[in-house]
Enzyme design. Sequence first.
Site, mmCIF file in Angstrom:
data_model
loop_
_atom_site.group_PDB
_atom_site.id
_atom_site.type_symbol
_atom_site.label_atom_id
_atom_site.label_comp_id
_atom_site.label_asym_id
_atom_site.label_seq_id
_atom_site.Cartn_x
_atom_site.Cartn_y
_atom_site.Cartn_z
ATOM 1 N N GLY A 29 44.722 28.737 43.766
ATOM 2 C CA GLY A 29 44.388 28.507 45.172
ATOM 3 C C GLY A 29 44.596 27.075 45.637
ATOM 4 O O GLY A 29 43.934 26.636 46.576
ATOM 5 N N LYS A 30 45.512 26.357 45.025
ATOM 6 C CA LYS A 30 45.762 24.975 45.452
ATOM 7 C C LYS A 30 46.353 24.943 46.856
ATOM 8 O O LYS A 30 45.867 24.220 47.741
ATOM 9 C CB LYS A 30 46.721 24.278 44.473
ATOM 10 C CG LYS A 30 46.190 24.206 43.063
ATOM 11 C CD LYS A 30 47.145 23.502 42.131
ATOM 12 C CE LYS A 30 48.430 24.265 41.907
ATOM 13 N NZ LYS A 30 48.239 25.515 41.131
ATOM 14 N N THR A 31 47.397 25.730 47.041
ATOM 15 C CA THR A 31 48.026 25.773 48.354
ATOM 16 C C THR A 31 47.026 26.244 49.407
ATOM 17 O O THR A 31 46.942 25.690 50.501
ATOM 18 C CB THR A 31 49.237 26.715 48.298
ATOM 19 O OG1 THR A 31 50.046 26.346 47.189
ATOM 20 C CG2 THR A 31 50.058 26.622 49.554
ATOM 21 N N HIS A 89 39.124 39.592 49.037
ATOM 22 C CA HIS A 89 40.374 40.353 49.113
ATOM 23 C C HIS A 89 40.175 41.859 49.238
ATOM 24 O O HIS A 89 41.143 42.597 49.382
ATOM 25 C CB HIS A 89 41.266 40.015 47.917
ATOM 26 C CG HIS A 89 41.811 38.631 48.009
ATOM 27 N ND1 HIS A 89 42.743 38.274 48.959
ATOM 28 C CD2 HIS A 89 41.520 37.504 47.325
ATOM 29 C CE1 HIS A 89 43.010 36.992 48.832
ATOM 30 N NE2 HIS A 89 42.279 36.501 47.843
ATOM 31 N N GLU A 119 48.308 49.616 16.016
ATOM 32 C CA GLU A 119 47.264 49.231 16.969
ATOM 33 C C GLU A 119 45.874 49.409 16.366
ATOM 34 O O GLU A 119 44.988 48.576 16.563
ATOM 35 C CB GLU A 119 47.390 50.037 18.267
ATOM 36 C CG GLU A 119 48.680 49.789 19.057
ATOM 37 C CD GLU A 119 48.923 48.321 19.373
ATOM 38 O OE1 GLU A 119 47.951 47.555 19.488
ATOM 39 O OE2 GLU A 119 50.107 47.942 19.497
ATOM 40 N N HIS A 129 45.035 46.416 14.306
ATOM 41 C CA HIS A 129 44.507 45.305 15.113
ATOM 42 C C HIS A 129 43.029 45.535 15.416
ATOM 43 O O HIS A 129 42.195 44.643 15.274
ATOM 44 C CB HIS A 129 45.230 45.234 16.465
ATOM 45 C CG HIS A 129 46.596 44.627 16.407
ATOM 46 N ND1 HIS A 129 46.845 43.400 15.875
ATOM 47 C CD2 HIS A 129 47.788 45.077 16.876
ATOM 48 C CE1 HIS A 129 48.142 43.126 15.991
ATOM 49 N NE2 HIS A 129 48.737 44.135 16.594
#
Length: 615
Positions: free
Chosen positions: A211-213, A348, A429, A432
């Site tokens: 969210g810098k801009t 949002h 999987e 893992h």
Amino acid sequence: MKLPQPSQKHSSTLGYIILFAFIATLIYIFINPNPQAPEKVSLDSFIGDINSGIVEEIRVEDNRIYYIATGGAEFYTVKEPSETLTELMAEIPAEKTESIKVEIVDTTGNNFWMEILVSIIPFILIVGFLMFMMRQAASANNQAMSFGKSQARISDPEKKKKTTFKDVAGAKEAKEELIEIVDFLKNPSKYTQMGAKIPRGVILVGAPGTGKTLLARAVAGEAGVPFFNISGSEFVEMFVGVGASRVRDLFKKAKRNAPCIIFIDEIDAVGRHRGAGMGGGHDEREQTLNQILTEMDGFEQDTNIIVMAATNRPDVLDPALLRPGRFDRRVVIDIPDIEDREAILKIHTAKKPLAQDIDLNKISRQTPGFSGADLENLANEAAILAAKNNQKEITQPDLETSIEKVLMGPERKSRVLNKKEKEMIAYHETGHAIVGHMLPECDPVHKISIISRGMALGVTWFMPEEDKHLYSKTKFEHELASLLGGYATEKMVFGEVSTGPSNDLERATKMARKMVTKYGMSDMGPVIFGEGNEEIFLGKDFGHVRNYSEEIASKIDQAVEQIVGRALDKAAEIVKKYRKEMDRIVKELLQKETLTREEFIELLEGKKTKTKSSN
Ligand code: ADP
Ligand code: MG
Ligand code: ZN
């Protein structure tokens, strides 16, 4: 507030209008000389009509004979130029022609205008075409002339839908710092009276999508001042000097509009562009950078312009940019924490229809590491999903499915795997998952899936219980073991490994190397080897700076090997111990394709699952 607008749009439209008008006129003249054209008949039928006495009026224009028959229908016929009407009618008995009104129209006058027109049209066309070309050339010229002009976009403070701090969730500290800036812009005298210097440069630092801009826009919106927005990459062109000239132009415009904000997004594009790129990127970067610095130094004491910049790579910025008097204010924007994530999700989803029982807090708990942009994307994906299923509102499962989609790409159910491949992936999987589950420092298993997603053939998803900021050595070791759990399992079950774990191995090796060279977590002691070797950017630190000898290098390699080796041993030990459970889990996984945390644990502990399917 006006910026010079290039006029080429208008001139080319004008050219097209002229051209179109010409073509339309020509078509009109040639295709449609007379809208109610009489019907054409042959000369014979004309004579026949006179003979049968139905012709009432005759009008001769040039080679055409128009005539009106009884009842008013109009016809025309064409005669040879040498023949006259009298000659034509010579054969016809006089009593048949007596009553017909004959009119001979003198067409020379008409022809005169027609001829003028015909001779003039090509001329007009040529002139029009030339004008059109000249305008085109002129606008192209204009474009070339404005090359050195800055292409900053300015947003009008009076615009209705301006961004404010309300649109930015979380980022409390950053906002607090920036409120100060807003105040500087609004009441500069308050500060100058105190003898305080108004800051000139603020640099926003944070990961992409934090969210810098957005914050920079919010500052302009809050202060109600013009906002000049330009991206660092727009300074970097093929030609040396363009960047500098654009900077000069940008600051000139800004000074005319003070108080205002100049926002240079992605400033690292100028800051780190070193020696790479076309047309002497090195000189170009330096010149542009120097010009920015010169302009900032050249501000009068009371120039009320604040230069903001944003970057996600503060480490590559030129130190000259950061010294006092320039971008000396640094505002760090963190990846949002759990509360901020919820607040961002609220923003949002505010304009989206949500189901009653939606729990945004639960979603924010499941999205550690998501940036603001990721969360926005997540909300959007959920809306798309709901729309696709013709729902009236977004439901919790929509949001949860979207997390996975944002995180790992869309499911690729169409990828066809054969039975053997599927089995291998399931074992991998599960390996893992079991290793991760057995080691206390690993994050809890959240889900296991053998549905292809993006590039991955299967996924084991670990979910941290809270946001983490520090990693211990044990944590690294346990994560490594879990990463290698897939490899260890394949080796144990199938006696050989596939290409499947190659990505795991790459990540494991990188992690182990970092432990040695960056975090001092090996027998080599608390020394950091190498500099800035994290990411390699075009030309910057290519191949990273190696500040150690060959001897040390081979020692590092050994240490890395040791760490990986130990982790693999641990993984192998665990998968061997739980081989029986593993077979059980794999069987179920092959059936269901996805196992939740609860299902996984129940299978592992040997209890019957509630949701057990038909086998
Ligand atoms: P950056 O410039 O840091 O890469 P942006 O400012 O372009 O990120 O953010 C991208 C989008 O993400 C924004 O348009 C906004 O919709 C959303 N976003 C990011 N951070 C936040 C936040 N703190 N609050 C609300 N929305 C955010
Ligand atoms: Mg940005
Ligand atoms: Zn794997």
